[in-house]
Write an enzyme that holds these catalytic residues in place. Structure first.
Site: not given
Ligand code: PMP
Length: 676
Positions: A496, A263, A525, A391
């Protein structure tokens, strides 16, 4: 500014550290350098003066002027420091030691720190001399006793220092053995050490008995001879430090000109902080300062950095294989990991598909319902429904279900599939759900389901915590309603849990707050304890069998799926989560965040303060200046990276209460001082 000085350690006890460090101190004072000596831990101190302090004083007794020689933690019994401390019901705090070293350095002293015994000498329940060395950020001089068997010990010590990326000035030998006539036996190990390790032996210092009692005039000649040999050692330390300065300047220049950070503008990049290593909850910067980590590297480093169990797991796997394809092949790490994940996940989860990042797992999770619905003869169900404010990642498919405003859909219009957006849930996690607002929102949801059911394959959401879309915590009751509506309209529910999974919210998975089970779940993560990029999509048996009906296969296969190194780290991470310790840690963090961030609530610039589990958020009324705030936080010794109107904390679970106080204190100070 690199912190001035050096750390003197030995291959083991009685290697000759004090003789050498005393001679080095003398050399330093003779050359006019403002120098202090710190002996962090001294055992065998009966009454009064610590024996090593006396030795240093003897070595410089003829030099006029003030001498600064400090033994910080003194214990009576001459044994291992952690044990000596335990016998006196005390604990050695390495942060306190580092603080005292820093104070002297800030007064312009070059500090010689003399360790205790060798590298792996324990100082307390967790820290060793190695940890202390790392925290001081000083380059190391390794003293060895030049006798038969020393090469083995020198090599093991050097290997460990090199493995931990600790700068080594060189070795120094101290000759001790004498034959029956009293002649010194000199083992010429010096060339061998250089050949084997590439590390030079800078000097050979004679063995001196009675260091702390003999300060005769004759002894001064011996000290002078030893100190003479060591003048060049300071030149080497100085030149290493200026090279480090140049190296870092060059590294930052190349970074600024050729790297593209997340970003960020390529032509006006924001300043970056060079990190050289990290341990537990502390990041070490190239200039030798420390930052308490409030971000867990974007949710993932839950057990802290450089964790011995995860390190060991990866190391062991490395000797087997770093990678092997997963098409047509399997391995124990992946199987064990899937078994552990399914044991923790909601009961209906049955299949594990490994992906290589959160976004890729979201892509896979979005494709599954499409294949599932097609296999059911419902090809018209090809869209996804989601909540505003969400997100799910930065790849195109994932972006299409991110909040249309925060997710900057306008930039990618025409490419992004058009998805269906329900309103962002308004009632907060701790609010009352039985209200007119709740009623109206549920009716809106019902309306949306009715209207779009025939074209909707799945509903994707972040359960309870909307992370990067706004750090918003909504009431779990919404999840129950969405689950009910998904069942009613034959729409699959994708949870998610990439950010929320593995305890962060106070439950292992956030869906547990609503006691619901999704059909598909994304995890990532913290799955690998933040060691390596790894994610997974879990599905129910119904979804897996639905997709695979009539010979169907799931069309996705990332190259690094189920990477063995990542699986090894993840297996070790989940083993650590097996103990209930994380629950206590999250409860503790939650309490500290509540009290620590409370003062922000009274600030007119703050719109809201909210805490859930290990997440603390201060939402400001205006967008913050990330660059200015980052600089402010770094100056405060903490690593916090705000975005938009949000200043937030989600530290590793091992963060101490003291560190939490520093993190929340820094956030309060930023809000108070209006530095945004
Ligand atoms: N889903 C959520 C809820 C997230 O917080 C993130 C990462 N911030 C992602 C998907 C994407 O994961 P990555 O950055 O490992 O591609």
């Amino acid at each position: 500014m690199i912190h001035q000085g050096c750390f003197v350690t030995g291959t083991d006890t009685d290697a000759g550290k004090t003789v050498f460090a005393s001679a080095l101190y003398r050399a330093s004072l003779l050359s006019g350098r403002k120098t202090a000596v710190i002996k962090p831990v001294q055992t065998g101190v009966e009454d009064g003066i610590a024996p090593d302090v006396q030795s240093y004083q003897n070595a410089v007794c003829d030099i006029t002027g003030k001498k600064t020689i400090l033994a910080l933690e003194c214990f009576r019994v001459p044994c291992s420091p952690h044990f000596a401390a335990q016998l006196e019901s005390r604990t050695i705090d390495i942060q306190k030691i580092v603080h005292q070293i820093r104070e002297l350095q800030e007064q312009g002293y070059c500090v010689i720190v003399e360790g205790a015994g060798g590298l792996w000498v324990p100082l307390n329940g967790t820290d060793t001399i190695l940890d202390l060395i790392r925290e001081t950020a000083l380059p190391v001089l390794l003293v060895f006793d030049n006798r038969v068997g020393c090469i083995n010990q020198v090599m093991l010590s050097l290997r460990e220092l090199q493995r931990q990326n600790i700068p080594i000035v060189g070795c120094v030998s101290n000759s001790v053995q004498k034959d029956s006539t009293g002649e010194e036996i000199r083992c010429n190990n010096i060339e061998t050490i250089l050949r084997l390790s590439g590390v030079p032996v800078l000097a050979d210092i004679p063995f001196l008995a009675n260091l702390n009692s003999d300060n005769s005039a004759a002894r001064i000649d011996v000290w002078n001879a030893a100190a003479d040999k060591l003048q060049s050692v300071w030149d080497k330390i100085d030149s290493m430090q200026s090279h480090r300065d140049e190296d870092i300047a060059e590294l930052l220049r190349f970074d600024r000109e050729h790297l593209w950070h997340p970003y960020t503008s390529a032509v006006e990049p924001q300043p970056v902080v060079p990190i050289t290593s990290a341990k537990n909850c502390t990041l070490y910067t190239a200039d030798g300062s420390e930052l308490i980590d409030g971000m867990a590297s974007w949710w993932c480093v839950i057990h802290g950095y450089n964790h011995p169990a995860l390190n060991e797991a990866v190391r062991q796997q490395l000797d087997k294989t770093a990678h092997v394809m997963f098409g047509g092949i399997t391995h124990r790490g992946a199987v064990e990991l899937a078994r552990k994940i399914l044991a923790l996940a909601p009961k209906n989860m049955d299949r594990v598909f490994f992906a290589d990042s959160g976004s890729v797992s979201v892509e896979a999770a979005m494709k599954m319902p499409l294949q599932y619905q097609q296999a059911q003869g419902q090809a018209a169900k090809f869209r996804l429904m989601t909540l505003r404010g969400g997100y799910h990642g930065d790849t195109l498919g994932a972006m299409s279900v991110c909040d249309p405003v925060n997710g900057m859909h306008t930039l990618f219009q025409g490419v992004l599939p058009k998805q269906i957006f329900a309103e962002k849930p308004k009632i907060p996690f701790h609010g009352h759900f039985c209200s007119d607002t709740a009623q109206a929102e549920i009716e809106q949801l019902e309306h949306l389901f009715r209207k779009y059911a025939s074209e909707t394959a799945a509903f994707i959401l972040e359960p309870v915590v909307q992370g990067a879309g706004g750090m918003w915590f909504y009431h779990p009751e919404y999840l129950k309603h969405i689950r009910r509506l998904c069942n009613e309209y034959d729409i699959l529910l994708i949870a998610d849990e990439i950010a929320t999974g593995f305890g962060r919210t106070g439950k292992m998975f956030a869906v547990e707050w609503a006691e619901i089970q999704p059909d598909i779940m994304c995890i990532g993560k913290a799955l690998s304890g933040g060691y390596m990029t790894l994610a997974a999509v879990l599905t129910s048996r119904k979804v897996a069998e639905g997709i695979s009906a009539d010979g169907g296969v799931f069309m996705h296969g990332p190259t690094f799926t189920a990477n063995p190194l990542a699986c090894a780290a993840a297996n070790a991470s989940l083993d650590l989560l097996e103990s209930a310790r994380w629950k206590n840690d999250i409860a503790r963090i939650e309490n500290r965040l509540k009290t620590g961030l409370e003062p922000c609530r009274n600030n007119a610039n703050a719109a809201d303060v909210r805490i859930l589990g290990g997440i603390g958020v201060v939402e400001m009324r205006q967008p913050v200046n990330t660059r200015r705030l980052q600089e402010f936080f770094v100056a405060q010794g903490v690593w916090i990276r705000p975005f938009g109107r949000l200043i937030y904390l989600m530290p590793p679970y091992c963060v101490t209460d003291g560190q939490l106080a520093q993190l929340t204190g820094a956030v309060c100070a930023a809000v108070e001082k209006n530095c945004f």
